[in-house]
Scaffold this active site. Sequence first.
Site, PDB file in Angstrom:
ATOM      1  N   MET A   1     -17.725  24.054 -32.626  1.00  0.00           N
ATOM      2  CA  MET A   1     -16.368  24.001 -32.902  1.00  0.00           C
ATOM      3  C   MET A   1     -15.865  23.116 -32.123  1.00  0.00           C
ATOM      4  SD  MET A   1     -14.101  25.408 -34.643  1.00  0.00           S
ATOM      5  CE  MET A   1     -14.145  27.361 -35.154  1.00  0.00           C
TER       6      MET A   1
ATOM      7  N   GLU B   1     -23.940  40.448 -13.954  1.00  0.00           N
ATOM      8  CA  GLU B   1     -22.738  41.349 -14.192  1.00  0.00           C
ATOM      9  C   GLU B   1     -21.672  41.061 -15.283  1.00  0.00           C
ATOM     10  OE1 GLU B   1     -23.603  40.006 -11.187  1.00  0.00           O
ATOM     11  OE2 GLU B   1     -23.921  41.442  -9.690  1.00  0.00           O
TER      12      GLU B   1
ATOM     13  N   PHE C   1     -18.536  40.109   4.953  1.00  0.00           N
ATOM     14  CA  PHE C   1     -19.703  39.282   4.147  1.00  0.00           C
ATOM     15  C   PHE C   1     -19.608  40.087   2.772  1.00  0.00           C
ATOM     16  CE2 PHE C   1     -23.945  40.118   2.238  1.00  0.00           C
ATOM     17  CZ  PHE C   1     -24.179  38.797   1.993  1.00  0.00           C
ATOM     18  N   GLN C   2     -19.404  39.385   1.670  1.00  0.00           N
ATOM     19  CA  GLN C   2     -19.433  39.766   0.233  1.00  0.00           C
ATOM     20  C   GLN C   2     -18.171  40.721   0.140  1.00  0.00           C
ATOM     21  OE1 GLN C   2     -23.004  41.527  -1.234  1.00  0.00           O
ATOM     22  NE2 GLN C   2     -23.589  39.585  -1.753  1.00  0.00           N
TER      23      GLN C   2
ATOM     24  N   LYS D   1     -17.660  51.222   0.837  1.00  0.00           N
ATOM     25  CA  LYS D   1     -19.210  51.866   0.967  1.00  0.00           C
ATOM     26  C   LYS D   1     -18.898  53.091   1.947  1.00  0.00           C
ATOM     27  CE  LYS D   1     -23.615  50.210   2.181  1.00  0.00           C
ATOM     28  NZ  LYS D   1     -24.692  49.083   2.898  1.00  0.00           N
TER      29      LYS D   1
END
Lengths: 173, 567
Positions: free
Chosen positions: B475, B52, B114-115, B164
């Site tokens: 760097m 993502e 959950f999640q 949802k």
Amino acid sequence: MSDGQTLAVLLDEELLTLTRIAGMLRRRNLPMRSIAVGPTGTPGCSRLTLMLQTDAAAADRVARQIQNVVGVRAAAAYPAKDGIARELALVKVRADHQRYGELLDAALLYKATIVDESDDAVILEVSGSEAFVLSFLRAVDRFEVLEVARSGAVALERSVAGSAATLSSETLP
Amino acid sequence: MAETLTGSQIICRVLEEQGVDVLFGYPGGAIMPFYHALPEFPGLRHILVRHEQAAAHAADGYARASGRPGVCVATSGPGATNLVTGLAAAHMDNSPVVAITGQVNRAMIGRDAFQETDVIGVTQPITKHNVLVRDIGQLADTLRQAMAIACAGRPGPVLVDVPKDVQNQKAAYVPAPGGVGAGSTAIAHPSRPSVPQQHALAAAARMIAEAERPLFMVGHGVLLAHATDALRCLAERTGIPVITTLLGISAFPEDHPLHLGLPGMHGEVHVNRAIQHADLIVGVGLRFDDRVTGNTAQFAPRAKIIHLELDPAEIGKNVPTELGLVGDARDLLHQLLVMVRPRECGAWRAEIAGFARTRTEQYKGDLSPQSILTALHEATGGHCTIVSDVGQHQMWVAKLYPYRRVNTHITSGGLGAMGFAVPAAMGVHFARPDQPVWAISGDGGFQMNMQEIATMVQERIPVKMAIFNNGYLGMVRQWQQFFHGRRYSATPIWSPDYVKLAAAYGIEGWRVDAAGQTADVLRAALSAQGPTLVEFMIEQEANVFPMIPPGASLSEPIEGEPAPVAV
């Protein structure tokens, strides 16, 4: 206390907008001495008063940054000494019938009122500047203070002319 | 005419209505209703990324190249938290990104489902705005507002979190007129004091006329406001040299005689000396970042600063400002243009020319960053967009490639997010499908998001990837060499065989070890269909010069290797 800066904000009555403003102050690392929020005459609009321990330039900068927060309708900062700030305190003291007169005298001196009496406790209400409220708290310290609730200061800038901080929620769209 | 649709269908309809044609995303539990509806909308091309973070960077790249909001989609919990780096990059560089995340059902919110992640809380400081949609009746308007807020004024990312069950709920959908932000209800916003700025503009024009050593210093705001022509006209009318910050690169043509170069930590010596000698700096659309100013107490000690900036909160934030003008850069520059008298800054430009030193290349071996970037410019004729990652190569790409076309340099400047280039370049491709896009990374940053080669192959995204491989996190290694007594702690980095890696993904790959091979390989990479990968084996301990040590003044550049330390 006359030092420090006052920040006044009109915002949507949303917890999220309030947390965004608090988050902005935390992120910009500005120490906050008190915070008070309450409704205004306009439905859906709250007024937030912050007392900041910082200089005028930093307070002005954070006011402009807060103006960028979606949900903020207006924000302005001014030196605390240019405004009138008041707070309210409720003080619960254990009831001691032998010293009741003494407590009343102290209350009278500070124009505090007894707003509740139960068998074992008395609740006093006092309002005024932060210094005045602190002075009252010291005055009643010799009684058995059980609990103190302070509102945090609300404030208005003194003048109208040239005042960037006059935030009227009624005139906003 | 209202019709009844599910929340998911409403999201898709609003995206179509707003002119969105590509989304970068990754499905998961809480966003499944949206993905169920998506195939009904063939106008919305979905790019399935491999992580993502890449979706957010790709949306950012698309937004920077197109000027339209880039859209990314993720599920709740880990999907949403993986967006964070990409959103922070977009926030720091003012890129209009709209993120749509799934959330657990409303009844489950706050129960550590959950999640479930409080993504509104997580992303609050790194978005311009974010909203949890609790009411299906608000969904369409919230999305329209999100697009409007992302693009309005100073752009930035907006996240819309949709539970949802709201995605599944049915409601009336009333179409709105097309276009970004169209149809959204008004957003509560403080009324800016509309101070008439005529006297301030006049004061600026006077200061410009009176200055003996004036400079323009321009940033991303010039590109965002499409003010490049106005800037060029004003510079030519006044003869004032132009400095472009990292994000301002390609806002002013680098072959123009008034172009000076990059300021700040890795800025050219003559640019920083010009700043330190200037008596007037006209900053346009920049925030005087610490990488630009060095120690602010010693920044431009002789100069008064005029700051033209859209966001009033920026004026005076980092450097004391004599005169702040709030507004759109193009408007302000146009207004100044009619107020300034033509002048030349001949003596001042001659003085700056005296500062300019030919930088002696300090590279060992012939495959120098300079040779690669020169060859790349020759191979493309400048007709391409360069997307760089973060680190040494980013500075070389900023300084050694001659940008002559507007908005052809894209990089993660403010956040400095390694791993940006490859996914952001995918987004740039969808904004400029007819132009080559080069994603240039170091071997460190490339390995942070190289999984996206799979996305390019699956979705046929012809990004040309180049890796400057020096076997180090270069760097950081350079800083260790200069400031940490050459203790190369955790900076040597192993790489896979990138040519074989390319082969594993079924794309063409080349390794270049000598400058003589560069031109042919670049030509082959450009003419090949689809994505390609070129690895350049550069000198291991090449450094970016000059360098202002962190916290030092612009007057104290380091221009060569430190003395070897006794081990």
